[in-house]
Scaffold this active site. Structure first.
Site, PDB file in Angstrom:
ATOM      1  N   CYS A   1      17.536   0.292  -4.309  1.00 52.02           N
ATOM      2  CA  CYS A   1      16.971  -0.096  -5.615  1.00 52.02           C
ATOM      3  C   CYS A   1      17.865   0.220  -6.803  1.00 52.02           C
ATOM      4  O   CYS A   1      18.313  -0.691  -7.490  1.00 52.02           O
ATOM      5  CB  CYS A   1      15.610   0.562  -5.798  1.00 52.02           C
TER       6      CYS A   1
HETATM    7  P1  NAD Z   1      13.671  -5.210   3.003  1.00 54.58           P
HETATM    8  O1  NAD Z   1      15.020  -5.805   3.104  1.00 54.58           O
HETATM    9  O2  NAD Z   1      13.377  -3.938   3.715  1.00 54.58           O
HETATM   10  O3  NAD Z   1      12.578  -6.283   3.463  1.00 54.58           O
HETATM   11  C1  NAD Z   1      12.612  -7.616   3.131  1.00 54.58           C
HETATM   12  C2  NAD Z   1      12.065  -8.410   4.307  1.00 54.58           C
HETATM   13  O4  NAD Z   1      11.849  -9.760   3.914  1.00 54.58           O
HETATM   14  C3  NAD Z   1      13.024  -8.481   5.488  1.00 54.58           C
HETATM   15  O5  NAD Z   1      12.365  -7.962   6.633  1.00 54.58           O
HETATM   16  C4  NAD Z   1      13.329  -9.976   5.651  1.00 54.58           C
HETATM   17  O6  NAD Z   1      13.491 -10.359   6.987  1.00 54.58           O
HETATM   18  C5  NAD Z   1      12.092 -10.600   5.036  1.00 54.58           C
HETATM   19  N1  NAD Z   1      12.219 -11.980   4.539  1.00 54.58           N
HETATM   20  C6  NAD Z   1      13.188 -12.498   3.749  1.00 54.58           C
HETATM   21  N2  NAD Z   1      12.929 -13.790   3.486  1.00 54.58           N
HETATM   22  C7  NAD Z   1      11.759 -14.094   4.111  1.00 54.58           C
HETATM   23  C8  NAD Z   1      10.962 -15.276   4.207  1.00 54.58           C
HETATM   24  N3  NAD Z   1      11.306 -16.402   3.588  1.00 54.58           N
HETATM   25  N4  NAD Z   1       9.846 -15.226   4.956  1.00 54.58           N
HETATM   26  C9  NAD Z   1       9.474 -14.088   5.579  1.00 54.58           C
HETATM   27  N5  NAD Z   1      10.184 -12.941   5.517  1.00 54.58           N
HETATM   28  C10 NAD Z   1      11.312 -12.944   4.788  1.00 54.58           C
HETATM   29  O7  NAD Z   1      13.379  -5.037   1.435  1.00 54.58           O
HETATM   30  P2  NAD Z   1      12.517  -3.907   0.715  1.00 54.58           P
HETATM   31  O8  NAD Z   1      13.279  -2.640   0.644  1.00 54.58           O
HETATM   32  O9  NAD Z   1      11.160  -3.896   1.291  1.00 54.58           O
HETATM   33  O10 NAD Z   1      12.460  -4.501  -0.767  1.00 54.58           O
HETATM   34  C11 NAD Z   1      11.728  -5.647  -1.075  1.00 54.58           C
HETATM   35  C12 NAD Z   1      11.665  -5.790  -2.583  1.00 54.58           C
HETATM   36  O11 NAD Z   1      10.935  -4.683  -3.142  1.00 54.58           O
HETATM   37  C13 NAD Z   1      13.009  -5.790  -3.290  1.00 54.58           C
HETATM   38  O12 NAD Z   1      12.955  -6.628  -4.395  1.00 54.58           O
HETATM   39  C14 NAD Z   1      13.160  -4.360  -3.746  1.00 54.58           C
HETATM   40  O13 NAD Z   1      14.000  -4.235  -4.876  1.00 54.58           O
HETATM   41  C15 NAD Z   1      11.733  -4.003  -4.101  1.00 54.58           C
HETATM   42  N6  NAD Z   1      11.428  -2.568  -4.021  1.00 54.58           N
HETATM   43  C16 NAD Z   1      11.923  -1.838  -2.992  1.00 54.58           C
HETATM   44  C17 NAD Z   1      11.600  -0.489  -2.898  1.00 54.58           C
HETATM   45  C18 NAD Z   1      12.174   0.353  -1.787  1.00 54.58           C
HETATM   46  O14 NAD Z   1      12.139   1.578  -1.921  1.00 54.58           O
HETATM   47  N7  NAD Z   1      12.668  -0.225  -0.704  1.00 54.58           N
HETATM   48  C19 NAD Z   1      10.763   0.092  -3.859  1.00 54.58           C
HETATM   49  C20 NAD Z   1      10.244  -0.697  -4.868  1.00 54.58           C
HETATM   50  C21 NAD Z   1      10.583  -2.040  -4.936  1.00 54.58           C
END
Ligand code: NAD
Length: 443
Positions: free
Chosen positions: A279
């Site tokens: 992030c």
């Molecule tokens: P991640 O990479 O762990 O997960 C994203 C998932 O989306 C992946 O499993 C991927 O395969 C899937 N995906 C992508 N395109 C897709 C589609 N068209 N259909 C179905 N699945 C699809 O990401 P994350 O860490 O969970 O982060 C997600 C969002 O949340 C980001 O924008 C991030 O900045 C935000 N965020 C993350 C955190 C954190 O601590 N990880 C905290 C707050 C906000």
């Protein structure tokens, strides 16, 4: 309420499991069948305290995973977009969000009645009402604010404590294009009593997330800049300086009974190896790029990034004070995850440190209690140890990068191995008295 979540990563899965646990009916969608299969078998595909228990309670009842996005959207009332928003070439890469919006739009063509789509991914201000709205409207033939709700609900969970954070949120931001969208979101979050609700428009919701993350990143680079100055000055330790800063009434409250309570933000006002994770680096980068694009140089946040990018050099400087020529030197690097209690290694400060060590010719062994990245370009040729004891067995230099509690056992491991390597503490968590040669960042 019937909920579909697109993207089942750290945010999507924790959101899905928590919403399912408080009584909603949830389908988590992902393109990766292995992830979907694991969840349906009740196994957490990521390391997150409390998640296995949550899955045990919900999978097969109120929670399921699927690869069929269209069916999940059609069988739900509200869809969250929780796909990744990485940085690419110095700016936010919105391709996954755009693709998800396109697919949701297409699925909605075949669904009667109103539907609400909410962006949970972190996206630069303007994305929900811009790209997401365009793709949804084009695909579905609906109009946002008329027969389609469009919202933005940023997520503030911290990896390693994500379930606890989601279940006991400090705030819930209900962004929406109209009051009807915010009302639907309010209903979703009704079971999470106590947390303040912030009802606002989508752009403000998007900006709240960036401002929150940028504030944390700024604190870290601020402390690291002081750490550098302390190291150069001599006779001044940044840890003592920050203790003095923390004691201010702005950071520490004094209760009526005389006890003091330190604000959690003080943990960001500590010198260390710099911020990493999925992030802070990408979000600050995305914001600086947006400012640049709008003709507004974000000078302060640019410096925050620059200090962070060069912080690994500080660790190398401390190593070189004792071992000027690192060719052939055996270095044990402790911690690959970007923080304790997670297996997430995205943008971990461990990688730039490893790169610099290897460029200097060091032989690196790395160890992390949980993170075992299967393939990472920076880990090629790096031996991954199975235990702390194995990692440090023949080390000439030990470098601590992640604040895992297990590393408090380092003095005992070194004593057992009968060695006295140089110990460089990149997090200032070790007691210098436990080592013959010790260097700490900012000391
Ligand atoms: P991640 O990479 O762990 O997960 C994203 C998932 O989306 C992946 O499993 C991927 O395969 C899937 N995906 C992508 N395109 C897709 C589609 N068209 N259909 C179905 N699945 C699809 O990401 P994350 O860490 O969970 O982060 C997600 C969002 O949340 C980001 O924008 C991030 O900045 C935000 N965020 C993350 C955190 C954190 O601590 N990880 C905290 C707050 C906000």
């Amino acid at each position: 309420m019937r909920v579909s979540i697109i993207g089942t990563g750290y945010v999507g899965l924790v959101t899905g499991a928590c919403l399912a646990d408080v009584g909603h009916d949830v389908t988590c969608v992902d393109v990766e069948p292995a992830k979907v299969d694991a969840i349906n078998a009740g196994r957490a595909p990521i390391h997150e305290p409390g998640l296995p228990e949550l899955l045990a309670r919900t999978v097969g009842r109120s929670l399921r995973a699927a690869t069929d996005l269209a069916a999940a959207v059609r069988d739900s009332d509200i869809t969250f977009i929780a796909v990744g928003t990485p940085a690419a070439e110095g700016r936010i890469d919105l391709r996954y969000v755009g693709r998800a919006a396109e697919q949701i739009g297409a699925a909605l063509r075949a669904k009667p009645g109103r539907h609400t789509v909410v962006v949970k991914s972190t996206v630069i201000p303007g994305t929900t009402d811009g790209l997401v709205r365009e793709r949804l409207e084009a695909g579905s033939g609906r109009r946002a604010g008329v027969d389609l709700g469009l919202g933005m609900n940023p997520e503030f969970l911290t990896e390693g404590q994500a379930v606890a954070d989601f279940m006991g949120p400090d705030r819930i931001v209900l962004g929406g294009i109209d009051a009807a969208t915010r009302d639907v979101l309010a209903e979703i979050y009704a079971p999470f009593e106590g947390a303040p609700r912030i009802r606002t428009n989508n752009k403000t919701a998007e900006m709240i997330k960036y401002a929150s993350n940028a504030a944390l990143a700024t604190m870290i680079s601020f402390a690291n800049e002081f750490g550098r100055l302390c190291s150069v000055l001599g006779d001044v330790d940044v840890a003592d300086v920050m203790k003095g800063v923390h004691a201010s009434a702005y950071f520490t409250s004094r209760l009526q009974d005389g006890r003091t309570v330190k604000a959690p933000i003080t943990s960001f006002l500590e010198a260390g190896c710099g911020f990493g994770g999925s992030c802070l680096p990408k979000d600050v980068t995305a914001l600086v790029a947006q400012g640049r694009q709008l003709g507004l140089p974000m000078a302060m946040l640019g410096s925050v990034l620059e200090i962070n990018a060069t912080q690994p050099d500080e660790l190398l400087r401390l190593v070189r004070k004792h071992v000027p020529d690192l060719r052939g030197a055996r270095v044990a690097l402790l911690g690959i995850a970007f923080k304790p209690d997670t297996d997430d290694v995205r943008e971990s400060p461990a990688f730039p440190v490893i790169r610099r060590l290897r460029e200097a010719g060091a032989v690196v062994t790395a160890y992390d209690p949980v993170a075992r990245p299967v393939s990472h370009p920076d880990l090629e040729g790096v031996h991954l140890a199975d235990s702390l004891a194995e990692a440090v067995r023949a080390a000439q230099v030990v470098l601590l990068v992640t604040r895992w509690p297990e590393f408090q056992g380092l003095p005992a491991e070194l004593a057992a191995a009968g060695i006295e390597p140089l110990v460089v503490d990149g997090r200032r968590v070790l007691d210098p008295a436990g080592f013959r040669r010790y260097e700490g960042i900012g000391r």
